[in-house]
Design a protein around this motif. Sequence first.
Motif, short mmCIF file in Angstrom:
data_model
loop_
_atom_site.label_atom_id
_atom_site.label_comp_id
_atom_site.label_asym_id
_atom_site.label_seq_id
_atom_site.Cartn_x
_atom_site.Cartn_y
_atom_site.Cartn_z
N LEU A 75 -11.63 42.02 119.04
CA LEU A 75 -10.20 41.86 120.37
C LEU A 75 -9.24 42.75 120.60
O LEU A 75 -9.28 42.53 121.30
CB LEU A 75 -10.07 40.49 119.79
N THR A 76 -9.33 43.32 119.14
CA THR A 76 -7.95 43.99 119.42
C THR A 76 -9.06 45.78 119.93
O THR A 76 -8.58 46.05 120.66
CB THR A 76 -8.04 44.89 118.12
N ARG A 77 -9.70 46.14 119.53
CA ARG A 77 -10.59 47.21 119.94
C ARG A 77 -10.99 47.45 121.31
O ARG A 77 -10.84 48.25 122.49
CB ARG A 77 -11.92 47.71 119.71
N MET A 78 -11.18 45.38 122.18
CA MET A 78 -11.63 45.61 123.39
C MET A 78 -10.85 45.95 123.98
O MET A 78 -10.63 45.72 125.41
CB MET A 78 -12.43 44.17 123.06
N VAL A 79 -8.97 44.62 123.78
CA VAL A 79 -7.93 45.68 124.31
C VAL A 79 -7.41 47.31 124.79
O VAL A 79 -7.29 47.59 125.69
CB VAL A 79 -6.98 44.34 123.59
N ASN A 80 -7.39 47.85 123.23
CA ASN A 80 -7.53 49.12 123.77
C ASN A 80 -8.42 49.73 124.81
O ASN A 80 -8.32 50.85 124.86
CB ASN A 80 -7.80 49.37 122.14
N ARG A 81 -9.52 49.16 124.51
CA ARG A 81 -10.47 50.05 125.65
C ARG A 81 -10.68 49.23 127.12
O ARG A 81 -11.67 49.62 127.92
CB ARG A 81 -12.25 50.04 124.50
N GLY A 82 -9.31 48.65 127.50
CA GLY A 82 -9.34 47.81 128.69
C GLY A 82 -10.72 47.03 129.29
O GLY A 82 -10.80 46.86 129.97
N LEU A 83 -10.86 46.72 127.93
CA LEU A 83 -11.74 45.11 128.79
C LEU A 83 -11.40 43.94 128.27
O LEU A 83 -11.13 42.73 129.13
CB LEU A 83 -13.37 45.15 127.58
N LEU A 84 -10.29 43.85 128.09
CA LEU A 84 -9.56 42.07 128.01
C LEU A 84 -8.13 42.95 128.20
O LEU A 84 -7.55 43.60 127.13
CB LEU A 84 -10.12 41.84 126.46
N ARG A 85 -7.11 41.93 127.91
CA ARG A 85 -6.15 41.70 127.99
C ARG A 85 -4.93 40.67 127.14
O ARG A 85 -5.62 39.31 127.57
CB ARG A 85 -5.44 41.65 129.57
N ARG A 86 -3.79 40.46 126.77
CA ARG A 86 -3.31 39.54 125.88
C ARG A 86 -2.57 38.97 126.45
O ARG A 86 -1.76 39.43 127.50
CB ARG A 86 -2.63 40.08 124.87
N GLN A 87 -2.66 37.88 126.02
CA GLN A 87 -1.25 37.06 126.67
C GLN A 87 -0.98 35.74 125.81
O GLN A 87 -1.67 34.70 125.11
CB GLN A 87 -1.54 36.09 128.36
N ARG A 88 0.31 35.68 125.42
CA ARG A 88 0.88 35.15 124.56
C ARG A 88 2.03 33.66 125.20
O ARG A 88 2.18 33.82 125.80
CB ARG A 88 2.68 36.23 123.13
N GLU A 89 1.68 32.77 124.73
CA GLU A 89 2.21 31.61 124.96
C GLU A 89 2.36 30.54 123.73
O GLU A 89 1.50 30.61 123.19
CB GLU A 89 0.28 30.79 125.39
N GLY A 90 3.76 31.04 123.72
CA GLY A 90 4.74 30.54 122.27
C GLY A 90 3.83 31.56 121.18
O GLY A 90 3.86 32.39 121.18
N ARG A 91 3.47 30.83 119.70
CA ARG A 91 2.42 31.18 118.73
C ARG A 91 1.49 31.24 119.20
O ARG A 91 1.03 32.33 117.55
CB ARG A 91 3.20 30.17 117.50
#
Length: 295
Positions: A75-91
């Motif tokens: 997940l982290t690598r795919m965010v860094n490579r622009g394939l996924l994005r994070r979205q925080r909801e509470g914890r």
Amino acid sequence: MGGRTLASVEDYDILDTPDSDASDGPSPRPRSLMLAFFGNHVVEEEDRDLCVYSGSIIDVLGRVGVGEQAVRSTLTRMVNRGLLRRQREGRKMYFGLTRQATRVLLDGRTRIWKQGAVNDDWDGTWTLLGFSLPDSWKRQRHDLRSRLTWSGFGALYSGLWIAPGEVDVTGVVAELGLTDHVKIFHAQAEVSTDIDLMVRDTWDLESIAARYVTFGKRWTPHLGGGVGDDPIGTRLRLVSEWLWTIRTDPRLPTRHLPPSWPARPAQETFRRVAEQVTEPARDVARELLDTVPAR
């Protein structure tokens, strides 16, 4: 056959599985399974702005043998490579697709469900692409060849590639910054050209056929056997392995392939197993997956 567009396929897209002996079948990497997961449960559900809780992703990928740490690092690598994005909801942390990843998955969906693996309606047209790149441009050459291969091209000669049908390659050529180094033509072969021989010389038919045979052996026993106790995991494996199977298949015209070409029975097996497991997998997903709309 209608025109096709050359997809913007990254090195680690949903088809990024390690090459393996076809008799053993594929061993998809976590990032391949990850995007296949999003293809199954986000793109296929027509809600491409949906974000999925990391715990749900860990649960589903764990069903196909991917450990929690591998999921988190992927997940982290795919965010860094622009394939996924994070979205925080509470914890909780949720993940959604970027536009780039959505394009890749939509192209994969077209290959799977619309084009299929059998090309019965070829109109005799070929797309030819010639290029000449400086020796130092190894990365650009690799990227171009990778995308050409995915879109059905084979190397007629080292700098001249060919694909059946009309394939629109202009967008990706421009994206790679290679417009000044590439020439594209649409043409038909002269009657004196031995197309059967050209096909055998340009593409590794034995390797392509072996993938279909392997897929059939692995999945035919599932026909009529019910969905089992884990339809969501079964569907993820099914789609991932089918994508591995069709990855290097250029959809060559059936009239120029051996009469016993195994793509048709393999495709029938894929579609019948998919029909068995799709709705049960969606039912499980509705109960299992924690999702939120993207912001």
